[in-house]
Design a protein around this motif. Structure first.
Motif, PDB file in Angstrom:
ATOM      1  N   TYR A  80       0.850  -1.196   0.000  1.00  0.00           N
ATOM      2  CA  TYR A  80       0.000   0.000   0.000  1.00  0.00           C
ATOM      3  C   TYR A  80       0.889   1.251   0.000  1.00  0.00           C
ATOM      4  O   TYR A  80       0.685   2.172  -0.790  1.00  0.00           O
ATOM      5  CB  TYR A  80      -0.938   0.008   1.218  1.00  0.00           C
ATOM      6  N   VAL A 100       1.268   4.452  -2.654  1.00  0.00           N
ATOM      7  CA  VAL A 100       1.248   5.871  -2.277  1.00  0.00           C
ATOM      8  C   VAL A 100       2.491   6.584  -2.806  1.00  0.00           C
ATOM      9  O   VAL A 100       2.415   7.708  -3.303  1.00  0.00           O
ATOM     10  CB  VAL A 100       1.152   6.027  -0.741  1.00  0.00           C
ATOM     11  N   ASP A 149       0.716   5.879 -12.798  1.00  0.00           N
ATOM     12  CA  ASP A 149      -0.241   6.353 -11.805  1.00  0.00           C
ATOM     13  C   ASP A 149      -1.257   7.279 -12.462  1.00  0.00           C
ATOM     14  O   ASP A 149      -0.929   8.074 -13.339  1.00  0.00           O
ATOM     15  CB  ASP A 149       0.473   7.113 -10.685  1.00  0.00           C
ATOM     16  N   TRP A 180      -4.111   8.800  -2.355  1.00  0.00           N
ATOM     17  CA  TRP A 180      -4.434   7.730  -1.420  1.00  0.00           C
ATOM     18  C   TRP A 180      -4.728   8.352  -0.070  1.00  0.00           C
ATOM     19  O   TRP A 180      -3.976   9.188   0.419  1.00  0.00           O
ATOM     20  CB  TRP A 180      -3.276   6.739  -1.333  1.00  0.00           C
ATOM     21  N   ALA A 229      -8.722   0.064   1.186  1.00  0.00           N
ATOM     22  CA  ALA A 229      -7.870   1.217   0.855  1.00  0.00           C
ATOM     23  C   ALA A 229      -8.775   2.304   0.283  1.00  0.00           C
ATOM     24  O   ALA A 229      -9.584   2.046  -0.602  1.00  0.00           O
ATOM     25  CB  ALA A 229      -6.801   0.816  -0.154  1.00  0.00           C
ATOM     26  N   SER A 245      -9.218   6.098  -1.523  1.00  0.00           N
ATOM     27  CA  SER A 245      -8.524   7.046  -2.398  1.00  0.00           C
ATOM     28  C   SER A 245      -9.515   8.082  -2.903  1.00  0.00           C
ATOM     29  O   SER A 245     -10.732   7.939  -2.740  1.00  0.00           O
ATOM     30  CB  SER A 245      -7.870   6.325  -3.579  1.00  0.00           C
TER      31      SER A 245
END
Length: 130
Positions: free
Chosen positions: A39, A43, A66, A72, A94, A96
């Motif tokens: 994770y 980021v 990306d 994030w 997660a 975002s």
């Protein structure tokens, strides 16, 4: 990122005492630690780390760039279950934000340990966002 900043994975520890060592090459001791470091790698846009920690049987040849503007917002580990010495699952959410819209990724991921290192294999997504 400097080592004294809070780790992006939400552990409440400093980056240099949390995910930083794994990003520098240390082996994550558990599947949860690897998932948290992955994770953090998302980021920080550490694509090489993401590929290196993805199991060879399911690893893509490359990762897409990306998404511009993707931010994030946080990670919540819901469950970590080590099934035996070499298999584990981690369920997480997660969060975002992209283009002003919030998103939740709820996944139950499978991990495999080979030669003392954990690898992400694949995961199932919760489409209902529970």
């Amino acid at each position: 990122m400097t080592g004294h900043e809070p780790c992006p994975c939400g552990s409440q520890d400093r980056y240099d005492r949390c995910c930083g060592p794994f990003h520098a090459g240390a082996a994550a001791p558990t599947a949860e630690a690897l998932m948290r470091s992955r994770y953090s790698a998302f980021v920080l846009s550490l694509h090489d780390y993401l590929l290196a920690t993805w199991h060879a049987s399911t690893r893509p040849a490359a990762l897409d760039a990306d998404e511009p503007g993707l931010k994030w917002l946080g990670l919540e580990v819901k469950r970590h279950q080590q099934q035996d010495d070499t298999h584990a699952v981690v369920e997480f959410v997660a969060r975002s934000k992209l283009g002003g819209r919030a998103h939740r990724l709820h996944e139950t991921s499978r991990f495999l340990r080979e030669q003392g290192r954990w690898y992400y294999v694949d995961g199932d997504f919760d489409q209902h966002g529970r």
